[in-house]
Design a protein around this motif. Structure first.
Motif, PDB file in Angstrom:
ATOM      1  N   ALA A  72       1.013  -1.277  -0.033  1.00  0.00           N
ATOM      2  CA  ALA A  72       0.046   0.117  -0.147  1.00  0.00           C
ATOM      3  C   ALA A  72       0.968   1.426  -0.016  1.00  0.00           C
ATOM      4  O   ALA A  72       0.776   2.295  -0.714  1.00  0.00           O
ATOM      5  N   ILE A  73       1.971   1.203   0.700  1.00  0.00           N
ATOM      6  CA  ILE A  73       2.910   2.419   0.789  1.00  0.00           C
ATOM      7  C   ILE A  73       3.405   2.689  -0.461  1.00  0.00           C
ATOM      8  O   ILE A  73       3.524   3.903  -1.184  1.00  0.00           O
ATOM      9  N   GLU A  74       4.004   1.596  -1.059  1.00  0.00           N
ATOM     10  CA  GLU A  74       4.799   1.803  -2.397  1.00  0.00           C
ATOM     11  C   GLU A  74       3.724   2.184  -3.276  1.00  0.00           C
ATOM     12  O   GLU A  74       4.063   2.959  -4.222  1.00  0.00           O
ATOM     13  N   THR A  75       2.444   1.751  -3.469  1.00  0.00           N
ATOM     14  CA  THR A  75       1.358   1.930  -4.178  1.00  0.00           C
ATOM     15  C   THR A  75       1.175   3.984  -4.294  1.00  0.00           C
ATOM     16  O   THR A  75       1.038   4.477  -5.225  1.00  0.00           O
ATOM     17  N   ILE A  76       0.994   4.123  -2.910  1.00  0.00           N
ATOM     18  CA  ILE A  76       0.563   5.693  -2.607  1.00  0.00           C
ATOM     19  C   ILE A  76       1.944   6.382  -3.270  1.00  0.00           C
ATOM     20  O   ILE A  76       1.781   7.529  -3.721  1.00  0.00           O
ATOM     21  N   LEU A  77       3.256   5.788  -2.809  1.00  0.00           N
ATOM     22  CA  LEU A  77       4.451   6.544  -3.202  1.00  0.00           C
ATOM     23  C   LEU A  77       4.374   6.768  -4.763  1.00  0.00           C
ATOM     24  O   LEU A  77       4.742   7.973  -5.221  1.00  0.00           O
ATOM     25  N   LYS A  78       4.231   5.809  -5.434  1.00  0.00           N
ATOM     26  CA  LYS A  78       4.320   5.666  -6.800  1.00  0.00           C
ATOM     27  C   LYS A  78       3.332   6.763  -7.730  1.00  0.00           C
ATOM     28  O   LYS A  78       3.693   7.315  -8.577  1.00  0.00           O
ATOM     29  N   ASN A  79       2.230   6.728  -7.011  1.00  0.00           N
ATOM     30  CA  ASN A  79       1.021   7.244  -7.783  1.00  0.00           C
ATOM     31  C   ASN A  79       0.793   8.771  -7.198  1.00  0.00           C
ATOM     32  O   ASN A  79       0.174   9.522  -7.818  1.00  0.00           O
ATOM     33  N   ILE A  89       2.713  13.357   2.654  1.00  0.00           N
ATOM     34  CA  ILE A  89       3.303  12.738   3.757  1.00  0.00           C
ATOM     35  C   ILE A  89       2.501  11.182   3.937  1.00  0.00           C
ATOM     36  O   ILE A  89       1.324  11.469   3.800  1.00  0.00           O
ATOM     37  N   ILE A  90       2.988  10.257   4.350  1.00  0.00           N
ATOM     38  CA  ILE A  90       2.512   9.127   4.990  1.00  0.00           C
ATOM     39  C   ILE A  90       2.723   8.683   6.311  1.00  0.00           C
ATOM     40  O   ILE A  90       4.027   8.608   6.672  1.00  0.00           O
ATOM     41  N   TYR A  91       1.837   8.543   7.149  1.00  0.00           N
ATOM     42  CA  TYR A  91       2.019   7.975   8.658  1.00  0.00           C
ATOM     43  C   TYR A  91       1.559   6.548   8.611  1.00  0.00           C
ATOM     44  O   TYR A  91       0.606   6.034   7.950  1.00  0.00           O
ATOM     45  N   ILE A  92       2.091   5.882   9.532  1.00  0.00           N
ATOM     46  CA  ILE A  92       1.939   4.319   9.561  1.00  0.00           C
ATOM     47  C   ILE A  92       1.747   4.211  11.429  1.00  0.00           C
ATOM     48  O   ILE A  92       2.631   4.597  11.983  1.00  0.00           O
ATOM     49  N   ALA A  93       0.679   3.389  11.439  1.00  0.00           N
ATOM     50  CA  ALA A  93       0.470   3.271  12.962  1.00  0.00           C
ATOM     51  C   ALA A  93       0.018   1.848  13.161  1.00  0.00           C
ATOM     52  O   ALA A  93      -0.761   1.190  12.304  1.00  0.00           O
ATOM     53  N   ASN A  94       0.342   1.121  14.157  1.00  0.00           N
ATOM     54  CA  ASN A  94      -0.089  -0.090  14.602  1.00  0.00           C
ATOM     55  C   ASN A  94      -1.613  -0.270  15.079  1.00  0.00           C
ATOM     56  O   ASN A  94      -2.025   0.817  15.893  1.00  0.00           O
ATOM     57  N   ILE A  95      -2.433  -0.932  14.718  1.00  0.00           N
ATOM     58  CA  ILE A  95      -3.788  -1.159  15.094  1.00  0.00           C
ATOM     59  C   ILE A  95      -3.887  -2.524  15.863  1.00  0.00           C
ATOM     60  O   ILE A  95      -3.501  -3.558  15.418  1.00  0.00           O
ATOM     61  N   GLU A  96      -4.322  -2.337  17.129  1.00  0.00           N
ATOM     62  CA  GLU A  96      -4.323  -3.554  17.935  1.00  0.00           C
ATOM     63  C   GLU A  96      -5.665  -4.422  17.596  1.00  0.00           C
ATOM     64  O   GLU A  96      -5.374  -5.722  17.383  1.00  0.00           O
ATOM     65  N   ASP A  97      -6.604  -3.713  17.319  1.00  0.00           N
ATOM     66  CA  ASP A  97      -7.821  -4.378  16.726  1.00  0.00           C
ATOM     67  C   ASP A  97      -8.875  -3.539  16.113  1.00  0.00           C
ATOM     68  O   ASP A  97      -8.907  -2.213  16.205  1.00  0.00           O
ATOM     69  N   ALA A  98      -9.810  -4.009  15.660  1.00  0.00           N
ATOM     70  CA  ALA A  98     -11.039  -3.180  14.953  1.00  0.00           C
ATOM     71  C   ALA A  98     -12.243  -4.015  15.168  1.00  0.00           C
ATOM     72  O   ALA A  98     -12.391  -5.215  15.352  1.00  0.00           O
ATOM     73  N   PHE A  99     -13.323  -3.429  15.282  1.00  0.00           N
ATOM     74  CA  PHE A  99     -14.516  -4.078  15.491  1.00  0.00           C
ATOM     75  C   PHE A  99     -15.753  -3.246  14.574  1.00  0.00           C
ATOM     76  O   PHE A  99     -15.880  -2.277  14.399  1.00  0.00           O
ATOM     77  N   GLN A 100     -16.412  -4.444  13.910  1.00  0.00           N
ATOM     78  CA  GLN A 100     -17.565  -4.084  13.387  1.00  0.00           C
ATOM     79  C   GLN A 100     -18.834  -3.449  14.089  1.00  0.00           C
ATOM     80  O   GLN A 100     -19.228  -4.158  14.921  1.00  0.00           O
TER      81      GLN A 100
END
Length: 112
Positions: A72-79, A89-100
């Motif tokens: 995903a990062i490479e795709t964003i950078l390229k395009n 700029i691109i930021y990356i963060a860890n996600i512990e969990d997600a709930f529907q």
């Protein structure tokens, strides 16, 4: 899981969205934003009644599995890249969990 937040110039966002979608990233959130980065465009002025902003951007947010983040990062950078300074700029963060919300089910083990 990883959360990717990318701040992209409006004239590149359609290209980025299409490329991400073509690479399997179907779910993302887009928001209009303004930035105050180091690059200062000539004649830039705020449009949201802020007195410090100078650069319109689109904030793209997506969450993916750890092993998918680099693609995903490479795709964003390229395009998202242009020949001009201040592309974003691109930021990356860890996600512990997600709930529907509807079911309360954890999305940790599923494709997002």
């Amino acid at each position: 899981m990883k959360e990717i937040k990318a701040f992209i110039k409006p004239n590149r966002i359609q290209r980025v969205i299409e490329a991400l979608s073509d690479n399997g990233f179907k779910s993302m959130t887009l928001s209009q934003a303004e930035g105050t980065g180091a690059f200062k465009a000539k004649g830039a002025r705020p449009s949201l009644d802020f007195h410090v902003t100078d650069s319109p951007v689109v904030k793209l947010e997506l969450v993916c599995q750890n092993e998918e983040a680099q693609a995903a990062i490479e795709t964003i950078l390229k395009n998202g890249k242009t020949e001009e300074p201040g592309d974003g700029i691109i930021y990356i963060a860890n996600i512990e969990d997600a709930f529907q919300i509807k079911t309360g089910d954890s999305l940790k083990r599923y494709d997002l």
